[in-house]
Design a protein around this motif. Sequence first.
Motif, PDB file in Angstrom:
ATOM      1  N   ASN A  79     -56.733  28.924  77.751  1.00 35.06           N
ATOM      2  CA  ASN A  79     -58.045  28.590  77.159  1.00 35.06           C
ATOM      3  C   ASN A  79     -58.572  27.252  77.683  1.00 35.06           C
ATOM      4  OD1 ASN A  79     -56.396  26.836  75.778  1.00 35.06           O
ATOM      5  ND2 ASN A  79     -57.057  27.459  73.736  1.00 35.06           N
ATOM      6  N   ARG A 111     -63.477  30.545  75.518  1.00 34.42           N
ATOM      7  CA  ARG A 111     -62.827  30.143  74.270  1.00 34.42           C
ATOM      8  C   ARG A 111     -63.247  31.011  73.100  1.00 34.42           C
ATOM      9  NH1 ARG A 111     -63.185  23.736  75.537  1.00 34.42           N
ATOM     10  NH2 ARG A 111     -61.314  23.653  76.829  1.00 34.42           N
ATOM     11  N   PHE A 118     -51.742  26.549  66.646  1.00 37.08           N
ATOM     12  CA  PHE A 118     -50.910  25.440  67.119  1.00 37.08           C
ATOM     13  C   PHE A 118     -49.676  25.257  66.244  1.00 37.08           C
ATOM     14  CE2 PHE A 118     -55.313  24.593  68.206  1.00 37.08           C
ATOM     15  CZ  PHE A 118     -55.267  24.076  69.493  1.00 37.08           C
ATOM     16  N   HIS A 126     -60.638  17.294  56.257  1.00 35.19           N
ATOM     17  CA  HIS A 126     -61.735  16.886  55.382  1.00 35.19           C
ATOM     18  C   HIS A 126     -62.546  18.079  54.901  1.00 35.19           C
ATOM     19  CE1 HIS A 126     -63.263  17.379  59.379  1.00 35.19           C
ATOM     20  NE2 HIS A 126     -64.509  17.240  58.976  1.00 35.19           N
ATOM     21  N   LEU A 188     -63.256  34.417  64.297  1.00 40.08           N
ATOM     22  CA  LEU A 188     -64.167  34.421  65.438  1.00 40.08           C
ATOM     23  C   LEU A 188     -64.032  35.703  66.266  1.00 40.08           C
ATOM     24  CD1 LEU A 188     -63.962  30.687  66.541  1.00 40.08           C
ATOM     25  CD2 LEU A 188     -65.604  31.808  65.051  1.00 40.08           C
TER      26      LEU A 188
ATOM     27  N   ALA B 113     -58.167  21.535  68.392  1.00 39.60           N
ATOM     28  CA  ALA B 113     -58.508  22.691  67.566  1.00 39.60           C
ATOM     29  C   ALA B 113     -60.001  22.990  67.702  1.00 39.60           C
ATOM     30  CB  ALA B 113     -58.145  22.428  66.107  1.00 39.60           C
ATOM     31  N   GLY B 114     -60.816  21.940  67.693  1.00 34.33           N
ATOM     32  CA  GLY B 114     -62.255  22.123  67.848  1.00 34.33           C
ATOM     33  C   GLY B 114     -62.609  22.760  69.181  1.00 34.33           C
ATOM     34  N   GLU B 115     -61.929  22.290  70.234  1.00 37.19           N
ATOM     35  CA  GLU B 115     -62.194  22.870  71.555  1.00 37.19           C
ATOM     36  C   GLU B 115     -61.742  24.320  71.611  1.00 37.19           C
ATOM     37  OE1 GLU B 115     -61.326  20.711  75.206  1.00 37.19           O
ATOM     38  OE2 GLU B 115     -60.834  18.988  73.957  1.00 37.19           O
ATOM     39  N   ALA B 116     -60.537  24.584  71.081  1.00 36.90           N
ATOM     40  CA  ALA B 116     -59.983  25.934  71.154  1.00 36.90           C
ATOM     41  C   ALA B 116     -60.861  26.924  70.382  1.00 36.90           C
ATOM     42  CB  ALA B 116     -58.556  25.959  70.625  1.00 36.90           C
ATOM     43  N   LEU B 117     -61.530  26.443  69.340  1.00 33.05           N
ATOM     44  CA  LEU B 117     -62.413  27.325  68.573  1.00 33.05           C
ATOM     45  C   LEU B 117     -63.743  27.548  69.283  1.00 33.05           C
ATOM     46  CD1 LEU B 117     -61.706  25.865  65.033  1.00 33.05           C
ATOM     47  CD2 LEU B 117     -61.277  28.225  65.725  1.00 33.05           C
ATOM     48  N   GLY B 118     -63.950  26.845  70.379  1.00 31.15           N
ATOM     49  CA  GLY B 118     -65.188  27.027  71.131  1.00 31.15           C
ATOM     50  C   GLY B 118     -66.369  26.276  70.533  1.00 31.15           C
ATOM     51  N   LEU B 119     -66.095  25.260  69.715  1.00 32.21           N
ATOM     52  CA  LEU B 119     -67.194  24.464  69.157  1.00 32.21           C
ATOM     53  C   LEU B 119     -67.792  23.582  70.249  1.00 32.21           C
ATOM     54  CD1 LEU B 119     -65.458  23.346  65.827  1.00 32.21           C
ATOM     55  CD2 LEU B 119     -67.093  25.207  66.138  1.00 32.21           C
ATOM     56  N   SER B 120     -69.085  23.387  70.195  1.00 29.34           N
ATOM     57  CA  SER B 120     -69.737  22.533  71.180  1.00 29.34           C
ATOM     58  C   SER B 120     -69.321  21.083  70.959  1.00 29.34           C
ATOM     59  CB  SER B 120     -71.245  22.647  71.042  1.00 29.34           C
ATOM     60  OG  SER B 120     -71.640  22.112  69.796  1.00 29.34           O
ATOM     61  N   THR B 123     -70.939  19.625  67.856  1.00 30.50           N
ATOM     62  CA  THR B 123     -70.323  20.054  66.595  1.00 30.50           C
ATOM     63  C   THR B 123     -68.962  19.406  66.400  1.00 30.50           C
ATOM     64  OG1 THR B 123     -71.447  22.173  66.786  1.00 30.50           O
ATOM     65  CG2 THR B 123     -69.639  22.060  65.232  1.00 30.50           C
ATOM     66  N   ILE B 128     -66.349  17.378  62.918  1.00 30.57           N
ATOM     67  CA  ILE B 128     -64.887  17.294  62.833  1.00 30.57           C
ATOM     68  C   ILE B 128     -64.395  15.857  63.012  1.00 30.57           C
ATOM     69  CG2 ILE B 128     -62.694  18.182  63.756  1.00 30.57           C
ATOM     70  CD1 ILE B 128     -64.587  20.371  62.661  1.00 30.57           C
TER      71      ILE B 128
END
Lengths: 277, 213
Positions: A79, A111, A118, A126, A188, B113-120, B123, B128
């Motif tokens: 990925n 992605r 992980f 948060h 997703l 985690a943010g990258e792996a979820l495909g978040l821009s 975002t 995050i």
Amino acid sequence: MTETIAETQTETVPKGRYSGKVDIGLKTPKYLVELAQVSKHFGSNHVLKGVSLRVKPGEVCSIIGPSGAGKSTLLRCINLLETPDSGNMVVAGQYVDLGKPQDRRALLSLRRNVGMVFQSFNLFPHLTVMDNIALPQRRVLKRTEAEAKEHGMELLERVGLADKADSYPAKISGGQQQRVAIARALALEPKAMLFDEPTSALDPELAQEVLTVMKEVASSGMTMLVVTHEMNFARNVGDHLVVMEDGAIIEEGDPEQIMSDPAQERTRQFLAAVINH
Amino acid sequence: MSGFLAVLAAIPITLLVTVGAFIVGFILALGLVLMRRSKHRWLSFPARAFIDLARGIPPIVWLFFLFFGLSMGAIKLDALQAGILGLGVVSSGYLAEIFRGGLLAVHRGQYEAGEALGLSAWTRYSKIIAPQAFKAMLPAMATYFIGLVKDSSIASVIGVKEMVFTANQYARQDAETGIYTFFLAAVIYIAVSIPFAVVARRMESKLQESGAR
Ligand SMILES: Nc1ncnc2c1ncn2[C@@H]1O[C@H](COP(=O)(O)OP(=O)(O)OP(=O)(O)O)[C@@H](O)[C@H]1O
Ligand SMILES: [Mg+2]
């Protein structure tokens, strides 16, 4: 007449740009994940020495091997959390020339097709459990809040945590956090899921509840690549077993076969060490 | 007596300089920290140099430079503008380093985690990283702000009519009672700082309860 990758991918990549480059086993579209000659250095450390791997749709591919073998790095190249030096891959129909910098849209679409779980869960501390699952759906799939929450609730029910929707991650157990992380990735609707030692940070009972969820995900037809030390999972749930050492695949095939009669002496030593543990 | 009233009347100027400098510093620091973290040296190097200059040159020199220096050139700043801008520049250096520390305090797994979820990238940072970094850097930011309430008095040297400037004017006219105007100013600084400290502490404990790690 063999189909080429170019034929399956005409919308995203113009044919001529890479048709001459796909030369190493990337011929058929019957694999959901195909890696060809993936190479990666960290400085002078050659961590992946031209790894090639194919995973069929719906297949569960377990990856085992000693520490430092490059298992995590291989997974993270899929990925593009790590940038390989060279190689090709096709993931869910998307062709990627790994030697080149990727443009943002190609990266996001890759992605979007690949979920990752992980070792350290990496839930967003948060946000509540529900918001952890809803936020990516809203941002990536452009679902409305109501849709995202409805879908999120279904997934929480699937992993047995509907009652934790409003909790913060710190207030639930590690096993529960990992199940939420799986639900977050599933939300997703990925075509493949990568698991990097998802149970290594957990006590045995908690690990078991995560493995149960993973088994259910596997039986739902998800294509999974799982780096693990759980030999029972690799043997009973896994369809394919890959043994890595020192940046290369030293052996792969049917899990049962390899575990009972490995072809490589090194595999035998590794299995003995893990199983006696 | 009129001295006391004048010092009281100068409170808004002190607050204006403080808040103005903090806002200018905050905005500059956002840009600086993004540049500073860039992997491109042509972005990170100038940011680093600017941060070092902002913090390395005494605030009073910055104020003289902006007030007298720029006035010789094309841009004319009045004392208040120069005071806010000068202390803003100084603040940007400190705040940029506070922001950088806050971003470093966010675990690498959160970015991944943010990258792996495909978040821009937007975002990832806004939803995050920033909320977690903000929590980590709130104490340092509050401490800096409270320090700035006091340090805004430096602006008196270029003639900004804040509390110390005003107290000083009266002290010069009447050396005997003048000391009391300074005393009043001191009490006001304390009185202004305490509520900020209390609010900051409240926010901290509230954040601690919610997102608890
Ligand atoms: N970010 C990095 N920077 C430098 N070297 C790295 C980095 N990540 C991994 N390595 C090195 O790459 C090699 C392979 O690491 P990797 O984490 O892929 O191994 P692994 O098979 O997952 O091991 P483990 O079972 O311990 O998780 C190791 O020598 C490691 O030190
Ligand atoms: Mg690893």
